[in-house]
Design an enzyme around this catalytic site. Sequence first.
Site, PDB file in Angstrom:
ATOM      1  N   GLU A  71       0.817  -1.216   0.000  1.00  0.00           N
ATOM      2  CA  GLU A  71       0.000   0.000   0.000  1.00  0.00           C
ATOM      3  C   GLU A  71       0.851   1.265   0.000  1.00  0.00           C
ATOM      4  O   GLU A  71       0.545   2.222  -0.707  1.00  0.00           O
ATOM      5  CB  GLU A  71      -0.930   0.025   1.224  1.00  0.00           C
ATOM      6  CG  GLU A  71      -1.665   1.355   1.328  1.00  0.00           C
ATOM      7  CD  GLU A  71      -2.806   1.381   2.334  1.00  0.00           C
ATOM      8  OE1 GLU A  71      -2.874   0.527   3.218  1.00  0.00           O
ATOM      9  OE2 GLU A  71      -3.633   2.296   2.197  1.00  0.00           O
ATOM     10  N   ASP A  89      -0.659  -5.067   2.994  1.00  0.00           N
ATOM     11  CA  ASP A  89      -1.083  -3.835   3.665  1.00  0.00           C
ATOM     12  C   ASP A  89      -0.474  -3.872   5.067  1.00  0.00           C
ATOM     13  O   ASP A  89      -0.873  -4.695   5.901  1.00  0.00           O
ATOM     14  CB  ASP A  89      -2.620  -3.774   3.759  1.00  0.00           C
ATOM     15  CG  ASP A  89      -3.087  -2.401   4.233  1.00  0.00           C
ATOM     16  OD1 ASP A  89      -2.250  -1.625   4.740  1.00  0.00           O
ATOM     17  OD2 ASP A  89      -4.291  -2.120   4.101  1.00  0.00           O
ATOM     18  N   ILE A  91      -0.658  -1.825   7.609  1.00  0.00           N
ATOM     19  CA  ILE A  91      -1.688  -1.573   8.635  1.00  0.00           C
ATOM     20  C   ILE A  91      -3.015  -1.364   7.918  1.00  0.00           C
ATOM     21  O   ILE A  91      -3.232  -0.341   7.269  1.00  0.00           O
ATOM     22  CB  ILE A  91      -1.369  -0.315   9.484  1.00  0.00           C
ATOM     23  CG1 ILE A  91       0.005  -0.453  10.163  1.00  0.00           C
ATOM     24  CG2 ILE A  91      -2.471  -0.104  10.532  1.00  0.00           C
ATOM     25  CD1 ILE A  91       0.375   0.727  11.064  1.00  0.00           C
ATOM     26  N   ASP A  92      -3.870  -2.363   7.986  1.00  0.00           N
ATOM     27  CA  ASP A  92      -5.215  -2.197   7.434  1.00  0.00           C
ATOM     28  C   ASP A  92      -6.102  -1.729   8.582  1.00  0.00           C
ATOM     29  O   ASP A  92      -6.181  -2.381   9.624  1.00  0.00           O
ATOM     30  CB  ASP A  92      -5.731  -3.514   6.853  1.00  0.00           C
ATOM     31  CG  ASP A  92      -7.051  -3.283   6.120  1.00  0.00           C
ATOM     32  OD1 ASP A  92      -7.146  -2.306   5.365  1.00  0.00           O
ATOM     33  OD2 ASP A  92      -7.991  -4.061   6.335  1.00  0.00           O
ATOM     34  N   THR A  94      -5.969   1.946   9.202  1.00  0.00           N
ATOM     35  CA  THR A  94      -5.115   3.047   9.687  1.00  0.00           C
ATOM     36  C   THR A  94      -5.927   4.077  10.461  1.00  0.00           C
ATOM     37  O   THR A  94      -5.461   4.618  11.462  1.00  0.00           O
ATOM     38  CB  THR A  94      -4.388   3.715   8.489  1.00  0.00           C
ATOM     39  OG1 THR A  94      -3.642   2.716   7.821  1.00  0.00           O
ATOM     40  CG2 THR A  94      -3.449   4.820   8.950  1.00  0.00           C
ATOM     41  N   ASP A 230      -5.892  -4.665   0.449  1.00  0.00           N
ATOM     42  CA  ASP A 230      -6.927  -4.786   1.479  1.00  0.00           C
ATOM     43  C   ASP A 230      -7.594  -6.159   1.433  1.00  0.00           C
ATOM     44  O   ASP A 230      -8.142  -6.615   2.435  1.00  0.00           O
ATOM     45  CB  ASP A 230      -8.023  -3.719   1.278  1.00  0.00           C
ATOM     46  CG  ASP A 230      -7.509  -2.290   1.445  1.00  0.00           C
ATOM     47  OD1 ASP A 230      -6.794  -2.035   2.422  1.00  0.00           O
ATOM     48  OD2 ASP A 230      -7.823  -1.432   0.589  1.00  0.00           O
TER      49      ASP A 230
HETATM   50  C1  LIP Z   1      -8.945   0.819   4.505  1.00  0.00           C
HETATM   51  C2  LIP Z   1      -9.872  -0.379   4.408  1.00  0.00           C
HETATM   52  C3  LIP Z   1     -11.266   0.071   4.736  1.00  0.00           C
HETATM   53  C4  LIP Z   1     -11.695   0.941   3.604  1.00  0.00           C
HETATM   54  C5  LIP Z   1     -10.759   2.108   3.406  1.00  0.00           C
HETATM   55  C6  LIP Z   1      -9.323   1.690   3.346  1.00  0.00           C
HETATM   56  P1  LIP Z   1      -6.362   1.258   5.130  1.00  0.00           P
HETATM   57  O1  LIP Z   1      -7.587   0.432   4.398  1.00  0.00           O
HETATM   58  O2  LIP Z   1      -9.560  -1.472   5.056  1.00  0.00           O
HETATM   59  O3  LIP Z   1     -12.136  -1.006   4.815  1.00  0.00           O
HETATM   60  O4  LIP Z   1     -12.990   1.376   3.819  1.00  0.00           O
HETATM   61  O5  LIP Z   1     -11.097   2.769   2.219  1.00  0.00           O
HETATM   62  O6  LIP Z   1      -8.971   1.101   2.138  1.00  0.00           O
HETATM   63  O7  LIP Z   1      -6.255   2.546   4.415  1.00  0.00           O
HETATM   64  O8  LIP Z   1      -6.730   1.426   6.547  1.00  0.00           O
HETATM   65  O9  LIP Z   1      -5.206   0.370   4.903  1.00  0.00           O
END
Ligand code: LIP
Length: 290
Positions: A71, A89, A91-92, A94, A230
Site C-alpha cells: 500500500e 497492507d 496496517i489495514d 489506519t 486490502d
Molecule cells: C482501509 C480499508 C477500509 C476501507 C478504506 C481503506 P487502510 O484500508 O480497510 O475497509 O474502507 O477505504 O482502504 O487505508 O486502513 O489500509
Amino acid sequence: MSDINLQEIHDFLVEIAKKAGEMITAAHPTIGATGNKKNSVDLVTETDQAVEKLISTELQSKYPSFSFMGEETYKPGDTLTDAPTFIVDPIDGTTNFVHSNPYVSSSLGVAINKKPVIGVIYNPFTQILYSAIKGKGAYMNLTEKLPFRQPESLADGLSKAQVAVEWGSDRSGNDLAVKSQTFLKLTSSKEEGGAMVHSLRSYGGAALNLCGVAAGHLDAYWEAGCWAWDVCAGWVVLSEAGGIMVDANPGNWDPRIEERRYLAVRGGEGQKEFVEEFWGYVQGKFEVGV
Ligand code: LIP
C-alpha cells in the site's frame, strides 16, 4: 508454481506478521501527526511506512524473485502480473489505528497468476491471527478451523443477515451516492422496499471484515474503493472457509484481485441466491475500478 513451497512461505509470513505487530503495538500515533494521501480521510502514519519497509525487506531478502505490491509504495499504474507477488497492507485500518481503536491488522497475501493463494492477517492488539493456504483450509491462530461451526443456511436471505459495509475514503460523487443509497435500502423496512437486514456494521478494516465473514460472525461484506492489498490475504481465508467473493456491482461472479469492488458472502446453503438478492438492492453502479 509447482516448485513453490506455499507452506514455507505461509510460515514465514506468520513470523513477519508477528514482528510487524510488535512495531504496531509499540507505536503511539497521534491524530495530529497523521499524513494524508488522496484526501483528508485517506490517512497514513510513519508507522504504516516503517512497517511496510520491515515487511518488504524481509520478504525481498528471502524471496528475491517474487514481486512486491504494498500500500505505501504503490504507484498509480502499477499492476499485478502473473508472477508470484506479495500483496501487503502493513496496517489495514489506519484510521482505527490513529484513533486507538484496536480493529487493526497487517494483511500479508500472496498471488500467483493473479489469483490469491496465501493469506495471513494478524491483529497485534487482540493477538488473533487468521491464515489460509489455497486448498488447505482456513484457520484462526493456526489451530481452530474456520468456520467455527457448520454454517447455517443463507436461505432466509438478507432479512436475517448481519452485513459489514465501509464508508471508505471516497466522499463525493457517484460512488458515495451508490453506497449511501444502498445502505438505506439494506436497512429500511420491507414496506418501504428495503431488505431490513438485521444490521449493518462498519468496523473500518477490509482484511478483518473478510475474516469475520470467513468465521461466520458476519454474513456478508460489501465495499467499493478498497485495493488489492486490502483483500488479497482475506480472500484466501474467505474462500478456504467456504465463502465466495463476487463484484460489488451486480453481475460479475469472478472479480479480479484488483477489481476494487467486492461482495464477500460466507459459506452456507443458498449462497448464490443470497448474492442475487443482494445485487437487487444495489442502487446504481460503482465507477471505481471500471
Ligand atoms: C482501509 C480499508 C477500509 C476501507 C478504506 C481503506 P487502510 O484500508 O480497510 O475497509 O474502507 O477505504 O482502504 O487505508 O486502513 O489500509
